[in-house]
Design a protein around this motif. Structure first.
Motif, PDB file in Angstrom:
ATOM      1  N   VAL A  34     -37.574  42.129  -0.526  1.00 53.70           N
ATOM      2  CA  VAL A  34     -36.218  42.590  -0.197  1.00 53.70           C
ATOM      3  C   VAL A  34     -36.160  44.110  -0.302  1.00 53.70           C
ATOM      4  O   VAL A  34     -35.628  44.795   0.584  1.00 53.70           O
ATOM      5  CB  VAL A  34     -35.166  41.926  -1.117  1.00 53.70           C
ATOM      6  N   PHE A  35     -36.723  44.675  -1.368  1.00 53.30           N
ATOM      7  CA  PHE A  35     -36.751  46.128  -1.546  1.00 53.30           C
ATOM      8  C   PHE A  35     -37.497  46.796  -0.392  1.00 53.30           C
ATOM      9  O   PHE A  35     -37.044  47.800   0.154  1.00 53.30           O
ATOM     10  CB  PHE A  35     -37.421  46.482  -2.881  1.00 53.30           C
ATOM     11  N   ILE A  36     -38.642  46.228  -0.022  1.00 53.69           N
ATOM     12  CA  ILE A  36     -39.461  46.816   1.044  1.00 53.69           C
ATOM     13  C   ILE A  36     -38.692  46.842   2.362  1.00 53.69           C
ATOM     14  O   ILE A  36     -38.612  47.876   3.033  1.00 53.69           O
ATOM     15  CB  ILE A  36     -40.786  46.042   1.188  1.00 53.69           C
ATOM     16  N   PHE A  37     -38.111  45.715   2.757  1.00 50.43           N
ATOM     17  CA  PHE A  37     -37.482  45.642   4.062  1.00 50.43           C
ATOM     18  C   PHE A  37     -36.088  46.257   4.124  1.00 50.43           C
ATOM     19  O   PHE A  37     -35.535  46.426   5.210  1.00 50.43           O
ATOM     20  CB  PHE A  37     -37.479  44.194   4.564  1.00 50.43           C
ATOM     21  N   GLU A  38     -35.528  46.637   2.980  1.00 52.49           N
ATOM     22  CA  GLU A  38     -34.261  47.373   2.974  1.00 52.49           C
ATOM     23  C   GLU A  38     -34.478  48.860   3.247  1.00 52.49           C
ATOM     24  O   GLU A  38     -33.544  49.559   3.612  1.00 52.49           O
ATOM     25  CB  GLU A  38     -33.531  47.202   1.635  1.00 52.49           C
ATOM     26  N   ASN A  39     -35.693  49.353   3.066  1.00 55.05           N
ATOM     27  CA  ASN A  39     -36.011  50.763   3.290  1.00 55.05           C
ATOM     28  C   ASN A  39     -36.511  50.931   4.717  1.00 55.05           C
ATOM     29  O   ASN A  39     -37.690  50.777   5.003  1.00 55.05           O
ATOM     30  CB  ASN A  39     -37.071  51.232   2.286  1.00 55.05           C
ATOM     31  N   THR A  40     -35.581  51.266   5.609  1.00 56.04           N
ATOM     32  CA  THR A  40     -35.905  51.304   7.032  1.00 56.04           C
ATOM     33  C   THR A  40     -36.057  52.711   7.589  1.00 56.04           C
ATOM     34  O   THR A  40     -36.290  52.879   8.783  1.00 56.04           O
ATOM     35  CB  THR A  40     -34.822  50.565   7.832  1.00 56.04           C
TER      36      THR A  40
END
Length: 79
Positions: A34-40
Motif C-alpha cells: 500500500v505504501f509503495i503504490f501510494e507514492n506515484t
C-alpha cells in the motif's frame, strides 16, 4: 476428540507458529505494498552512473523485492 492425539494435533489453525509467522508476513507485506503504490510521483534514480526517471512506486517496488530476496537468501544460508 481422541485422548491419544498430541498437543500439536489439538492446536487450532491460528495457534500454529508457521501460520502465525505467515500471517505476520502477509500483514507487513500488505502495508508495504500500500505504501509503495501510494507514492506515484516521478523521481530520478541514480543507478551507479546513469540517471533514470521513473515513478517512485517502481523504485520502491524494486528495493522491496531486492530486500525480500536478500532476506530469503540469508535465512536459507543459516539453515
Amino acid at each position: 476428540m481422541n485422548s491419544t492425539q498430541t498437543d500439536q494435533e489439538r492446536q487450532g489453525f491460528w495457534a500454529r507458529p508457521s501460520v502465525r509467522r505467515a500471517a505476520k508476513f502477509a500483514v507487513v507485506a500488505l502495508i508495504a505494498l500500500v505504501f509503495i503504490f501510494e507514492n506515484t510521483a516521478i523521481t530520478t534514480v541514480r543507478l551507479l552512473v546513469p540517471e533514470v526517471t521513473m515513478p517512485l512506486w517502481g523504485a520502491l517496488l524494486i528495493a522491496w523485492v531486492l530486500g525480500l530476496l536478500a532476506g530469503t537468501l540469508s535465512i536459507r544460508r543459516r539453515r
